[in-house]
Design an enzyme around this catalytic site. Structure first.
Site, PDB file in Angstrom:
ATOM      1  N   THR A 180       0.874  -1.185   0.000  1.00 60.63           N
ATOM      2  CA  THR A 180       0.000   0.000   0.000  1.00 60.63           C
ATOM      3  C   THR A 180       0.905   1.226   0.000  1.00 60.63           C
ATOM      4  OG1 THR A 180      -0.035   0.140   2.404  1.00 60.63           O
ATOM      5  CG2 THR A 180      -1.746  -1.209   1.379  1.00 60.63           C
ATOM      6  N   GLU A 325      -5.429  -4.113  -1.376  1.00 60.53           N
ATOM      7  CA  GLU A 325      -5.768  -5.370  -0.697  1.00 60.53           C
ATOM      8  C   GLU A 325      -6.741  -6.230  -1.485  1.00 60.53           C
ATOM      9  OE1 GLU A 325      -5.573  -2.391   0.509  1.00 60.53           O
ATOM     10  OE2 GLU A 325      -4.977  -2.329   2.607  1.00 60.53           O
ATOM     11  N   LYS A 430     -17.806  16.147   8.513  1.00 58.08           N
ATOM     12  CA  LYS A 430     -19.040  15.944   9.273  1.00 58.08           C
ATOM     13  C   LYS A 430     -19.485  17.291   9.830  1.00 58.08           C
ATOM     14  CE  LYS A 430     -20.940  11.932  11.438  1.00 58.08           C
ATOM     15  NZ  LYS A 430     -20.809  10.793  12.316  1.00 58.08           N
ATOM     16  N   TRP A 435     -22.977  13.836   7.301  1.00 58.30           N
ATOM     17  CA  TRP A 435     -21.858  13.736   6.375  1.00 58.30           C
ATOM     18  C   TRP A 435     -22.054  14.687   5.184  1.00 58.30           C
ATOM     19  CZ3 TRP A 435     -18.200  10.822   8.437  1.00 58.30           C
ATOM     20  CH2 TRP A 435     -18.523   9.703   9.185  1.00 58.30           C
TER      21      TRP A 435
HETATM   22  P1  ADP Z   1      -3.697   3.734  -1.347  1.00 56.91           P
HETATM   23  O1  ADP Z   1      -4.583   3.240  -0.233  1.00 56.91           O
HETATM   24  O2  ADP Z   1      -2.325   3.406  -1.159  1.00 56.91           O
HETATM   25  O3  ADP Z   1      -4.062   5.097  -1.830  1.00 56.91           O
HETATM   26  P2  ADP Z   1      -5.158   1.952  -2.938  1.00 56.91           P
HETATM   27  O4  ADP Z   1      -5.128   1.608  -4.365  1.00 56.91           O
HETATM   28  O5  ADP Z   1      -5.183   0.816  -1.999  1.00 56.91           O
HETATM   29  O6  ADP Z   1      -3.981   2.872  -2.650  1.00 56.91           O
HETATM   30  O7  ADP Z   1      -6.406   2.882  -2.700  1.00 56.91           O
HETATM   31  C1  ADP Z   1      -7.664   2.323  -2.466  1.00 56.91           C
HETATM   32  C2  ADP Z   1      -8.643   3.429  -2.224  1.00 56.91           C
HETATM   33  O8  ADP Z   1      -8.802   4.212  -3.421  1.00 56.91           O
HETATM   34  C3  ADP Z   1     -10.036   2.946  -1.931  1.00 56.91           C
HETATM   35  O9  ADP Z   1     -10.172   2.555  -0.587  1.00 56.91           O
HETATM   36  C4  ADP Z   1     -10.838   4.186  -2.262  1.00 56.91           C
HETATM   37  O10 ADP Z   1     -10.783   5.142  -1.222  1.00 56.91           O
HETATM   38  C5  ADP Z   1     -10.102   4.750  -3.453  1.00 56.91           C
HETATM   39  N1  ADP Z   1     -10.776   4.351  -4.688  1.00 56.91           N
HETATM   40  C6  ADP Z   1     -10.457   3.366  -5.527  1.00 56.91           C
HETATM   41  N2  ADP Z   1     -11.306   3.322  -6.568  1.00 56.91           N
HETATM   42  C7  ADP Z   1     -12.198   4.313  -6.375  1.00 56.91           C
HETATM   43  C8  ADP Z   1     -13.340   4.803  -7.098  1.00 56.91           C
HETATM   44  N3  ADP Z   1     -13.743   4.271  -8.237  1.00 56.91           N
HETATM   45  N4  ADP Z   1     -14.009   5.842  -6.569  1.00 56.91           N
HETATM   46  C9  ADP Z   1     -13.629   6.409  -5.418  1.00 56.91           C
HETATM   47  N5  ADP Z   1     -12.572   6.006  -4.701  1.00 56.91           N
HETATM   48  C10 ADP Z   1     -11.871   4.975  -5.173  1.00 56.91           C
END
Ligand code: ADP
Length: 538
Positions: A180, A325, A430, A435
């Site tokens: 990550t 993940e 918030k 929200w």
């Molecule tokens: P990092 O956590 O290192 O930024 P990740 O690829 O694991 O990299 O990021 C995952 C996060 O990206 C998700 O939990 C979400 O918040 C965001 N995400 C991924 N795809 C989308 C999407 N289509 N719309 C909104 N948020 C997204």
């Protein structure tokens, strides 16, 4: 009673031999190098033999630090065929995180392209476990000096003769390791199994997913080092799609050249990349004709971007959701045939519904399920065949006892499983106990013709707890001011969502995957508000 069917391991190493047999003539293009699945499969066998000669055995970890090229793709398939594990280090990480992840992965062998080498040389003293280095170049391009141990040229490795491969590994064996980005602490390792890669690819390439077929030409924009390139290295050879690897340069002009020159029909990537291409197309008054579909994930594509591709270029956009993940991802926004246009459009602004093999639920702060009614907001959790159960070299499970992994996202689910993320929990605003979606505010703002980028953050407020503040980057030459922007925004949102202030900045802080660094933006906004506040009279 067990079934009486054959029990072949769902191993990634079976993909390329299949493509060689069925689609041996289909092209794989990487810069000036033009291969086919047939020639690629031969190179992968020779690379595997070269890796064995270097001492790589099933279960061994090797690290690669490279952009999307045929050599990186070959490593994907050769290590998988050997049952070794490929740690795909991220060249966009800073030196500390790079040293940490390579050390934590524990590999003894590093494969780096020349850009990767430049990143590793300054931290060479900290890469104590690396005992050998393979530079992803031909012998003529080898640097005269190198601070990493025992450098050899990748192409020299391919001089090995084909050698028999070991039997395929157990499908539950590890195939790839990806970290990550560590925005909230140290990077954590997601260790993908062969089975996870195969099942997620098989599910996501279907018509309810990326809808890939033998008549497609796929441009592999998502970096192979993150979430196994969203599965493109497996899905394209599985269906026989021509594969185009763009290397490092993802400049809009180059993307357009590749799309037009190679006849690309399908690509994927983060919305920022596709916004850049759209701006380039508008500036050149160029209309796309061959591109049919763009998958967008990593962050929410603004509806204005989705509309522009669909209406101006006839390109279908498929928003998708995933995280490190979840291997290559879990949900896509593909409306049902029965959805009326208004609902279909609303769904395109969300994160879609899970493909077969993945499942979502939403819970409140106490972990109690929140009703999937499309309006109740909760913390989204995910589970499924390709969702992490625990992190690499971490004691604690990543999930609860029922296998639910917290995503860190908050949002709604509806009765048909469609998800709408309103925020990452740590970025949520918030106000008065309710929200406000920063994603929705940003998506609306970006639709203003004078706004190039938008970031909404919550600022502490005595009465309401938090109130939204908007940071905007103007388009070149635009003169938009705060009151004019708020007057434009107000009719589109509930009154209490209206930002307290609008600040104009030159750029927004971004993560290596182009997401807005909200914590940094909050600090900047706090400082800008402080600087602008009228001084207390003495
Ligand atoms: P990092 O956590 O290192 O930024 P990740 O690829 O694991 O990299 O990021 C995952 C996060 O990206 C998700 O939990 C979400 O918040 C965001 N995400 C991924 N795809 C989308 C999407 N289509 N719309 C909104 N948020 C997204």
């Amino acid at each position: 009673m067990l079934g009486l069917m054959q029990d072949h391991s769902l191993a990634v190493g079976s993909v390329l031999p299949f493509a060689e047999r069925q689609f041996g003539h289909v092209e794989v293009v990487s810069g000036a190098t033009r291969l086919t699945y047939g020639s690629l499969a031969g190179r992968v066998r020779r690379l595997a033999a070269g890796l064995v000669a270097l001492g790589v055995r099933p279960g061994d970890m090797v690290t690669t630090l490279a952009w999307n090229t045929h050599r990186q793709l070959e490593l994907f398939h050769a290590t998988a065929a050997l049952g070794a594990v490929l740690h795909t280090a991220n060249p966009r990480l800073g030196p500390d995180q790079l040293a940490y992840t390579i050390g934590h992965a524990g590999s003894g062998l590093l494969f780096a392209d020349l850009d990767g080498l430049a990143l590793c040389e300054p931290i060479a003293d900290r890469l104590t476990r690396i005992k050998g280095t393979v530079l992803l170049c031909d012998p003529a391009a080898m640097p005269a000096a190198c601070r990493l141990p025992d450098p050899i040229s990748y192409d020299a490795l391919l001089e090995a003769a084909d050698a028999p491969l070991p039997p395929p590994p157990d499908e539950r064996a590890a195939a790839y390791l990806c970290y990550t980005s560590g925005t909230t602490g140290l990077p954590k390792g997601a260790l993908y199994s062969h089975r996870a890669c195969m099942l997620s690819s098989l599910s996501l390439m279907q018509p309810n997913g990326w809808n890939l077929g033998a008549d497609d030409v796929v441009l592999a924009v998502p970096p192979l080092f993150h979430c196994v390139g969203w599965g493109v290295p497996f899905m394209a050879p599985m269906v026989g799609a021509k594969l185009v690897l763009p290397g490092r340069d993802l400049d809009p002009a180059r993307l357009l050249d590749l799309i037009e020159g190679e006849g690309v029909t399908m690509s994927l990537g983060v919305p920022t990349i596709w916004q850049g291409l759209l701006d380039h197309l508008s500036a050149r008054n160029h209309r796309l004709t061959g591109l049919k579909c763009l998958g967008m994930g990593g962050s929410a594509p603004p509806p204005a971007l989705v509309d522009a591709y669909q209406k101006q270029h006839g390109v279908r956009v498929i928003p998708a959701w995933g995280m490190t993940e979840t291997t290559i991802g879990c949900s896509l926004a593909v409306p049902l045939a029965s959805d009326l246009p208004a609902r279909a459009r609303a769904l395109m602004a969300g994160q879609g519904r899970p493909v077969f093999g993945a499942e979502f639920r939403s819970v409140d702060e106490a972990g109690r399920p929140v009703p999937p009614d499309g309006t109740s907001i909760g913390h989204i959790q995910v589970r499924g065949h390709w969702v992490a159960a625990r992190y690499f070299r971490a004691g604690e499970p990543a999930t609860d006892a029922d296998g639910w992994l917290p995503t860190g996202d908050i949002g709604t689910l509806d009765g048909q499983g469609f998800m709408r993320i309103t925020d990452r929990a740590k970025d949520a605003i918030k106000s008065g106990g309710e929200w406000i979606s920063s994603i929705e505010l940003e998506n609306l703002a970006i639709a203003h013709p004078d706004v190039a980028e938008a970031g909404a953050v919550g600022m502490p407020h005595a009465k309401w707890g938090e109130r939204p503040v908007m940071a905007l980057v103007r388009c070149p030459g635009a003169t938009l001011d705060g009151p004019a922007f708020l007057a434009w925004l107000a009719p589109q949102i509930p009154k209490w969502w209206l930002p307290e202030s609008v600040l104009f900045v030159d750029s927004l802080p971004r993560t290596p995957t182009a997401k807005i660094r909200k914590a940094e933006l909050r600090d900047r906004v706090r400082q800008l508000l402080k600087d602008a506040a009228p001084r207390e009279p003495r």
